[in-house]
Design a protein around this motif. Structure first.
Motif, PDB file in Angstrom:
ATOM      1  N   ASP A  12       0.868  -1.170   0.000  1.00 49.29           N
ATOM      2  CA  ASP A  12       0.000   0.000   0.000  1.00 49.29           C
ATOM      3  C   ASP A  12       0.907   1.222   0.000  1.00 49.29           C
ATOM      4  O   ASP A  12       2.112   1.111  -0.203  1.00 49.29           O
ATOM      5  N   ASN A  42      -7.684   1.428  -5.751  1.00 50.85           N
ATOM      6  CA  ASN A  42      -9.044   0.927  -5.594  1.00 50.85           C
ATOM      7  C   ASN A  42     -10.014   1.673  -6.500  1.00 50.85           C
ATOM      8  O   ASN A  42      -9.923   2.875  -6.669  1.00 50.85           O
ATOM      9  N   GLU A 103     -10.788  -3.359  -7.475  1.00 46.18           N
ATOM     10  CA  GLU A 103     -10.991  -3.794  -6.102  1.00 46.18           C
ATOM     11  C   GLU A 103      -9.719  -4.531  -5.675  1.00 46.18           C
ATOM     12  O   GLU A 103      -9.165  -5.332  -6.425  1.00 46.18           O
ATOM     13  N   THR A 104      -9.248  -4.247  -4.483  1.00 42.82           N
ATOM     14  CA  THR A 104      -7.918  -4.674  -4.051  1.00 42.82           C
ATOM     15  C   THR A 104      -7.689  -6.183  -4.190  1.00 42.82           C
ATOM     16  O   THR A 104      -6.745  -6.609  -4.853  1.00 42.82           O
ATOM     17  N   VAL A 105      -8.516  -6.992  -3.569  1.00 44.15           N
ATOM     18  CA  VAL A 105      -8.273  -8.439  -3.541  1.00 44.15           C
ATOM     19  C   VAL A 105      -8.392  -9.049  -4.934  1.00 44.15           C
ATOM     20  O   VAL A 105      -7.516  -9.803  -5.368  1.00 44.15           O
ATOM     21  N   SER A 136      -8.818  -7.081   9.132  1.00 45.27           N
ATOM     22  CA  SER A 136      -8.621  -6.631   7.767  1.00 45.27           C
ATOM     23  C   SER A 136      -9.381  -7.538   6.814  1.00 45.27           C
ATOM     24  O   SER A 136      -8.967  -8.650   6.548  1.00 45.27           O
ATOM     25  N   SER A 137     -10.485  -7.048   6.314  1.00 39.67           N
ATOM     26  CA  SER A 137     -11.272  -7.879   5.410  1.00 39.67           C
ATOM     27  C   SER A 137     -10.483  -8.201   4.143  1.00 39.67           C
ATOM     28  O   SER A 137     -10.645  -9.280   3.580  1.00 39.67           O
ATOM     29  N   ASN A 138      -9.618  -7.285   3.678  1.00 43.95           N
ATOM     30  CA  ASN A 138      -8.813  -7.594   2.496  1.00 43.95           C
ATOM     31  C   ASN A 138      -7.844  -8.732   2.764  1.00 43.95           C
ATOM     32  O   ASN A 138      -7.702  -9.635   1.938  1.00 43.95           O
ATOM     33  N   THR A 139      -7.186  -8.709   3.918  1.00 46.03           N
ATOM     34  CA  THR A 139      -6.268  -9.790   4.276  1.00 46.03           C
ATOM     35  C   THR A 139      -7.031 -11.111   4.365  1.00 46.03           C
ATOM     36  O   THR A 139      -6.618 -12.118   3.791  1.00 46.03           O
ATOM     37  N   ARG A 141      -9.954 -11.934   3.006  1.00 50.09           N
ATOM     38  CA  ARG A 141     -10.455 -12.342   1.689  1.00 50.09           C
ATOM     39  C   ARG A 141      -9.329 -12.864   0.802  1.00 50.09           C
ATOM     40  O   ARG A 141      -9.519 -13.825   0.059  1.00 50.09           O
ATOM     41  N   LEU A 142      -8.159 -12.251   0.884  1.00 54.54           N
ATOM     42  CA  LEU A 142      -7.036 -12.720   0.079  1.00 54.54           C
ATOM     43  C   LEU A 142      -6.626 -14.127   0.504  1.00 54.54           C
ATOM     44  O   LEU A 142      -6.432 -15.008  -0.333  1.00 54.54           O
TER      45      LEU A 142
END
Length: 158
Positions: A12, A42, A103-105, A136-139, A141-142
């Motif tokens: 990031d 994003n 979107e990030t993921v 961290s929803s991104n972490t 989800r990844l």
């Protein structure tokens, strides 16, 4: 002959990015890997961008803005310079720099497939991995959605 593996280091635009890149680079280099530095812009709204960053030595105030074609171009230029400076400090011209939009993921996963990445490296705060994953929803989800192994690089915010 064994093929080189490819490591994607997702960064990031924060004060910890240089540390994450340096640690990821050290590990990936020990594996004699091809290295990609990736930043994702994003789709919906740029997160607050603090240009006060020890990596680039700038002390401008923070700002936030909506995504427009002009802003994307400006932001891509800022991020390219940021990643170029990290690459320069790592002293390795073979590092590939990639900037994604979306979107990030899903964008990280898209680039993982496109570049045939073998390992994804991302930073993670040093409280427990479980708390970090939930925080961290991104972490989360990844980790959940990736078929590629994820290597979490722990760090402490100072």
């Amino acid at each position: 002959m064994k093929q080189k593996i490819t490591v994607l280091i997702a960064l990031d635009y924060s004060s910890t990015s240089h540390l994450i890149a340096r640690i990821g680079y050290k590990i990936a280099s020990a594996m004699n890997a091809n290295i990609i530095l990736l930043h994702v812009i994003n789709d919906t709204k740029f997160s607050s961008l603090s240009t006060h960053n020890s990596v680039i030595g700038d002390s401008s105030p923070s700002f936030e803005f909506q995504q427009t074609p002009e802003n994307v171009s400006t932001f891509e230029h800022v991020i390219t310079n940021f990643l170029d400076k990290i690459k320069f400090e790592l002293h390795d011209e073979s590092i590939e720099i990639v900037i994604g939009n979306g979107e990030t993921v899903s964008t990280i996963l898209e680039f993982t497939n496109k570049y045939k990445v073998d390992i994804i490296m991302i930073g993670s705060h040093t409280h427990s991995a479980f708390v970090e994953m939930l925080a961290s929803s991104n972490t989360f989800r990844l980790i959940r959605d990736s078929e590629t192994p994820i290597f979490l690089i722990p760090f402490r915010k100072t």
